[in-house]
Design a protein around this motif. Structure first.
Motif, PDB file in Angstrom:
ATOM      1  N   SER A 217      51.452 -31.100  70.889  1.00  0.00           N
ATOM      2  CA  SER A 217      50.928 -30.041  70.093  1.00  0.00           C
ATOM      3  C   SER A 217      51.550 -29.983  68.804  1.00  0.00           C
ATOM      4  O   SER A 217      51.273 -29.314  67.948  1.00  0.00           O
ATOM      5  CB  SER A 217      51.142 -28.670  70.718  1.00  0.00           C
ATOM      6  N   VAL A 218      52.630 -31.044  68.448  1.00  0.00           N
ATOM      7  CA  VAL A 218      53.400 -31.342  67.280  1.00  0.00           C
ATOM      8  C   VAL A 218      52.280 -31.310  66.140  1.00  0.00           C
ATOM      9  O   VAL A 218      52.560 -30.598  65.129  1.00  0.00           O
ATOM     10  CB  VAL A 218      54.269 -32.211  67.245  1.00  0.00           C
ATOM     11  N   PRO A 219      51.518 -32.086  66.240  1.00  0.00           N
ATOM     12  CA  PRO A 219      50.447 -32.452  65.033  1.00  0.00           C
ATOM     13  C   PRO A 219      49.502 -30.981  64.601  1.00  0.00           C
ATOM     14  O   PRO A 219      49.788 -30.534  63.526  1.00  0.00           O
ATOM     15  CB  PRO A 219      49.270 -33.187  65.327  1.00  0.00           C
ATOM     16  N   GLU A 220      49.441 -29.994  65.695  1.00  0.00           N
ATOM     17  CA  GLU A 220      48.676 -28.677  65.377  1.00  0.00           C
ATOM     18  C   GLU A 220      50.010 -27.795  64.765  1.00  0.00           C
ATOM     19  O   GLU A 220      49.589 -26.906  63.804  1.00  0.00           O
ATOM     20  CB  GLU A 220      48.186 -27.963  66.702  1.00  0.00           C
ATOM     21  N   LEU A 221      51.203 -27.947  65.285  1.00  0.00           N
ATOM     22  CA  LEU A 221      52.092 -27.033  64.900  1.00  0.00           C
ATOM     23  C   LEU A 221      52.385 -27.501  63.125  1.00  0.00           C
ATOM     24  O   LEU A 221      52.535 -26.484  62.559  1.00  0.00           O
ATOM     25  CB  LEU A 221      53.550 -27.176  65.777  1.00  0.00           C
ATOM     26  N   ALA A 222      52.772 -28.689  62.961  1.00  0.00           N
ATOM     27  CA  ALA A 222      52.825 -29.012  61.544  1.00  0.00           C
ATOM     28  C   ALA A 222      51.797 -28.747  60.863  1.00  0.00           C
ATOM     29  O   ALA A 222      51.942 -27.873  59.506  1.00  0.00           O
ATOM     30  CB  ALA A 222      52.840 -30.545  61.608  1.00  0.00           C
ATOM     31  N   ALA A 223      50.407 -28.886  61.073  1.00  0.00           N
ATOM     32  CA  ALA A 223      49.268 -28.390  60.409  1.00  0.00           C
ATOM     33  C   ALA A 223      49.119 -26.996  59.899  1.00  0.00           C
ATOM     34  O   ALA A 223      48.903 -26.489  58.894  1.00  0.00           O
ATOM     35  CB  ALA A 223      47.881 -28.901  60.813  1.00  0.00           C
ATOM     36  N   SER A 224      49.516 -26.141  61.039  1.00  0.00           N
ATOM     37  CA  SER A 224      49.272 -24.744  61.010  1.00  0.00           C
ATOM     38  C   SER A 224      50.430 -24.239  60.131  1.00  0.00           C
ATOM     39  O   SER A 224      50.241 -23.153  59.459  1.00  0.00           O
ATOM     40  CB  SER A 224      49.438 -24.141  62.265  1.00  0.00           C
ATOM     41  N   VAL A 225      51.699 -24.798  60.251  1.00  0.00           N
ATOM     42  CA  VAL A 225      52.935 -24.163  59.693  1.00  0.00           C
ATOM     43  C   VAL A 225      52.593 -24.600  58.197  1.00  0.00           C
ATOM     44  O   VAL A 225      53.007 -23.525  57.421  1.00  0.00           O
ATOM     45  CB  VAL A 225      54.271 -24.754  60.267  1.00  0.00           C
ATOM     46  N   ILE A 226      52.295 -25.643  57.796  1.00  0.00           N
ATOM     47  CA  ILE A 226      52.082 -26.017  56.373  1.00  0.00           C
ATOM     48  C   ILE A 226      51.017 -25.272  55.815  1.00  0.00           C
ATOM     49  O   ILE A 226      51.290 -24.511  54.559  1.00  0.00           O
ATOM     50  CB  ILE A 226      51.755 -27.348  56.257  1.00  0.00           C
ATOM     51  N   ALA A 227      49.832 -24.967  56.545  1.00  0.00           N
ATOM     52  CA  ALA A 227      48.804 -24.064  56.112  1.00  0.00           C
ATOM     53  C   ALA A 227      49.174 -22.657  56.043  1.00  0.00           C
ATOM     54  O   ALA A 227      49.071 -21.871  54.895  1.00  0.00           O
ATOM     55  CB  ALA A 227      47.603 -23.965  57.247  1.00  0.00           C
ATOM     56  N   ALA A 228      50.243 -22.059  56.750  1.00  0.00           N
ATOM     57  CA  ALA A 228      50.696 -20.707  56.639  1.00  0.00           C
ATOM     58  C   ALA A 228      51.828 -20.739  55.396  1.00  0.00           C
ATOM     59  O   ALA A 228      51.660 -19.759  54.635  1.00  0.00           O
ATOM     60  CB  ALA A 228      51.478 -20.397  57.937  1.00  0.00           C
ATOM     61  N   LEU A 229      52.464 -21.588  55.200  1.00  0.00           N
ATOM     62  CA  LEU A 229      53.458 -21.719  54.078  1.00  0.00           C
ATOM     63  C   LEU A 229      52.532 -21.994  52.855  1.00  0.00           C
ATOM     64  O   LEU A 229      52.976 -21.119  51.695  1.00  0.00           O
ATOM     65  CB  LEU A 229      54.279 -22.893  54.128  1.00  0.00           C
ATOM     66  N   LYS A 230      51.456 -22.119  52.770  1.00  0.00           N
ATOM     67  CA  LYS A 230      50.490 -22.343  51.490  1.00  0.00           C
ATOM     68  C   LYS A 230      49.605 -21.144  51.354  1.00  0.00           C
ATOM     69  O   LYS A 230      48.805 -21.118  50.428  1.00  0.00           O
ATOM     70  CB  LYS A 230      49.612 -23.626  51.594  1.00  0.00           C
ATOM     71  N   LYS A 231      49.758 -20.229  52.272  1.00  0.00           N
ATOM     72  CA  LYS A 231      48.953 -19.119  52.458  1.00  0.00           C
ATOM     73  C   LYS A 231      47.433 -19.328  52.778  1.00  0.00           C
ATOM     74  O   LYS A 231      46.595 -18.417  52.617  1.00  0.00           O
ATOM     75  CB  LYS A 231      49.049 -18.193  51.237  1.00  0.00           C
TER      76      LYS A 231
END
Length: 317
Positions: A217-231
């Protein structure tokens, strides 16, 4: 050595998944697919590649509990861990597509998986074909809805434009690196997981629904955290729901066609799958109570605590 195998396996899967996504997106641009189609289909397939390789490898070696545990645990981790952490970083806004289309499809597939497993004790080749057929219908409707929505509300699809300039040579190299890394990563991870389960005195299923699931699930975690940080809040929630749909329909569907997946551990049906259905179902009350159309920090913390409880009970059980 078993922990080293698991660690190296996870690193190779993350690296392989990243290169496969790059290659898939670059190739899609060469084939003149729209960015929207690439984002909704190609990227989703590519980020599910680690789960797919691990599930196929485990099924072929007779460890079908790892195949099932990997997907079920990954779906639990996507909501309990990834969604929870993402919401703690930045509250997630919920669009209408979530509860009108994506969430119902995820719930339908989650419940359908339970009935498939409980009725025959396995996912047969025909049932695997059926899961892929459902995925094809879902993708058709998803693309059609997205096209209608894009006409009235253009959105940033999050696809890297730079990959459109990738040369054929680069794409081939990325594909080779991704494929080799995923293959050896899945081999090491399955071998390490089986050895680790024996040394800890727990079942392969427990290692699969916890450690392997978090790793894939690491790819999903990375993608989601980056998306959240970018709003880009809608993107991170859509990414997770889509990933759960792909995990059940494509990962288990393709694996079952190659090698039917047999339920070997009773806890898959009596415990794990109910946690998966529960985490999926709880998203609706969380989305509307007490504050509508938002999963904030407090709700995110509740989800993460629930996930920690699941992991603890898996090992204690």
């Amino acid at each position: 050595m078993s922990i080293l195998y698991v660690f190296l396996g996870l690193i190779l899967l993350v690296v392989g998944g990243e290169f496969l996504v790059r290659a898939a997106v670059g190739l899609s641009f060469k084939l003149r697919l729209s960015k929207m189609v690439i984002g909704l289909t190609v990227v989703s397939f590519a980020t599910s590649a680690p789960e797919l390789l691990v599930s196929i490898q485990a099924a072929m070696e007779g460890f079908s509990d790892i195949s099932l545990g990997n997907v079920i645990g990954s779906n639990i981790a996507n909501i309990g861990l990834v969604l929870g952490i993402t919401a703690i970083i930045a509250p997630l806004a919920i669009d209408r597509d979530f509860y009108k289309f994506n969430w119902p499809v995820m719930m339908l597939l989650s419940v359908l998986l339970y009935f498939i497993l409980s009725s025959g004790g396995e996912i047969s080749r025909m049932e695997g074909i059926g899961l892929l057929a459902i995925l094809a219908i879902y993708l058709f409707l998803l693309i059609r809805r997205a096209r209608k929505s894009a006409k009235s509300h253009p959105v940033d699809d999050g696809i890297d434009d730079g990959l459109s300039k990738a040369t054929n040579f680069k794409i081939v190299i990325w594909l080779l690196i991704g494929g080799v890394a995923l293959y050896f990563g899945s081999e090491l991870l399955v071998k390490g997981a089986v050895e680790l389960a024996v040394s800890l005195g727990v079942s392969e299923r427990v290692i699969a629904v916890t450690m392997i699931a978090v790793g894939t699930s690491v790819p999903e975690l990375a993608a989601s955290v980056i998306a959240a940080l970018k709003k880009e809040k809608a993107l991170s929630l859509g990414n997770l729901i889509g990933s759960n749909i792909f995990n059940i329909a494509s990962v288990l569907g393709v694996t079952a066609i190659i090698q039917p997946i047999v339920v070997k551990s009773e806890q898959v049906l009596t415990n794990d799958i109910w946690w998966m259905i529960g985490f999926a179902a709880v998203l609706i009350p969380l989305a509307f109570l007490p504050k509508k159309f938002e999963i904030g920090r407090v709700k995110g913390l509740i989800i993460v605590v629930a996930y920690c409880a699941f992991v603890s009970l898996a090992f204690l059980g």
